[in-house]
Design an enzyme around this catalytic site. Structure first.
Site, mmCIF file in Angstrom:
data_model
loop_
_atom_site.group_PDB
_atom_site.id
_atom_site.type_symbol
_atom_site.label_atom_id
_atom_site.label_comp_id
_atom_site.label_asym_id
_atom_site.label_seq_id
_atom_site.Cartn_x
_atom_site.Cartn_y
_atom_site.Cartn_z
ATOM 1 N N ASN A 9 0.846 -1.187 0.000
ATOM 2 C CA ASN A 9 0.000 0.000 0.000
ATOM 3 C C ASN A 9 0.888 1.246 0.000
ATOM 4 O OD1 ASN A 9 -1.462 2.292 1.179
ATOM 5 N ND2 ASN A 9 -3.140 0.846 1.504
ATOM 6 N N LYS A 10 0.906 1.979 -1.101
ATOM 7 C CA LYS A 10 1.803 3.127 -1.256
ATOM 8 C C LYS A 10 1.566 4.189 -0.186
ATOM 9 C CE LYS A 10 2.549 2.720 -6.263
ATOM 10 N NZ LYS A 10 2.395 3.400 -7.579
ATOM 11 N N ASP A 40 -1.232 -16.271 5.870
ATOM 12 C CA ASP A 40 -2.596 -16.591 6.279
ATOM 13 C C ASP A 40 -2.876 -15.928 7.621
ATOM 14 O OD1 ASP A 40 -5.094 -17.679 6.515
ATOM 15 O OD2 ASP A 40 -4.423 -19.696 7.055
ATOM 16 N N ASP A 75 -2.097 -4.997 11.576
ATOM 17 C CA ASP A 75 -3.404 -5.592 11.329
ATOM 18 C C ASP A 75 -4.408 -4.683 12.013
ATOM 19 O OD1 ASP A 75 -5.059 -7.601 10.180
ATOM 20 O OD2 ASP A 75 -5.431 -8.398 12.183
ATOM 21 N N TYR A 159 -15.261 0.923 6.520
ATOM 22 C CA TYR A 159 -16.340 1.368 7.409
ATOM 23 C C TYR A 159 -16.307 2.875 7.671
ATOM 24 C CZ TYR A 159 -16.616 -3.655 8.384
ATOM 25 O OH TYR A 159 -16.740 -5.018 8.259
ATOM 26 N N ASP A 160 -15.416 3.605 7.021
ATOM 27 C CA ASP A 160 -15.244 5.035 7.298
ATOM 28 C C ASP A 160 -16.541 5.849 7.226
ATOM 29 O OD1 ASP A 160 -12.597 4.602 7.774
ATOM 30 O OD2 ASP A 160 -11.836 5.640 6.002
ATOM 31 N N LYS A 180 -8.205 12.689 9.274
ATOM 32 C CA LYS A 180 -8.314 11.297 9.717
ATOM 33 C C LYS A 180 -6.956 10.760 10.165
ATOM 34 C CE LYS A 180 -9.009 6.638 7.956
ATOM 35 N NZ LYS A 180 -9.268 5.795 6.773
ATOM 36 N N HIS A 185 -6.280 5.262 14.194
ATOM 37 C CA HIS A 185 -5.705 4.148 14.944
ATOM 38 C C HIS A 185 -4.314 3.797 14.436
ATOM 39 C CE1 HIS A 185 -8.072 3.009 11.513
ATOM 40 N NE2 HIS A 185 -7.707 1.745 11.538
ATOM 41 N N ARG A 186 -4.125 3.852 13.100
ATOM 42 C CA ARG A 186 -2.804 3.540 12.539
ATOM 43 C C ARG A 186 -1.792 4.624 12.886
ATOM 44 N NH1 ARG A 186 -4.245 2.240 7.827
ATOM 45 N NH2 ARG A 186 -4.128 0.000 8.190
#
Length: 203
Positions: A9-10, A40, A75, A159-160, A180, A185-186
């Site tokens: 993810n850039k 997995d 995650d 879910y934003d 945001k 959270h990230r």
């Protein structure tokens, strides 16, 4: 020293690069590092999945490549209190096989049908794992909110549009990316990680 992000993810790589560069890290995506692999995500917690991804990616490196190299994975997902933490680690596939953002949102709204506003409390959670030859750091960031009765805004993803941020007083879908990211959270997890590493540097 270099960090390989367990993602291609850039946006995520650039965000991490901005925060890690002052600490002297070269930040690479899996593609940059020439790594192609799938892990997995079968753990029952965000921390478990983040640690598994980071560990498996690090162990896939040659002994030579492990020197001065670290792996960072995350995650994340949505935890709704009245649903006992669901969708949780299944956030991306909440509506089952062939899940899409629209289907996940539709299922969540249905699950909360008839639930009053003050009982629709939720949190976005992000766990990050930072792994090296002699280092293992796990941090977790959270941002509080309430699940709205309908989608609001067209920004963000997942879910934003139904996550009303108690810090921004609007949904993530109605928020500008920089708004945001400042309280996400990230972003909070990454700030905790940078703080941990900075403290170690100062020892």
């Amino acid at each position: 020293m270099r960090i390989i992000i367990a993602s291609n993810n850039k946006h995520k790589v650039e965000e991490i690069k901005d925060m890690m560069a002052p600490l002297g890290f070269e930040v690479l995506s899996m593609k940059d590092a020439g790594i192609v692999m799938e892990v997995d995500e079968d753990q029952d917690s965000f921390r478990g999945n983040a640690l598994k991804k980071a560990t498996e990616l690090f162990e896939s490196l040659s002994l030579h490549d492990r020197k001065d190299t670290y792996v960072l994975s995350d995650d994340s997902g949505l935890s709704v209190d009245i649903l006992h933490g669901a969708p949780g680690v299944y956030s991306a596939r909440y509506s089952g096989e062939g899940a899409t953002d629209a289907k996940n949102n539709e299922k969540l709204l249905k699950e909360l049908s008839g639930v009053m506003w003050d009982e629709r409390t939720a949190r976005f959670i992000c766990a990050m794992a930072f792994i090296g030859e002699e280092k293992e750091i796990i941090v977790q960031g959270e941002t509080p909110g309430i699940i709205t009765f309908e989608l609001k805004g067209e920004g963000g993803f997942g879910y934003d549009p139904m996550f009303y941020s108690l810090e921004l007083n609007k949904t993530f879908g109605e928020s500008a990316p920089e708004e945001k990211n400042a309280i996400s959270h990230r972003g909070k997890a990454l700030a905790l990680l940078v703080r941990e590493l900075s403290l170690e540097e100062g020892e």
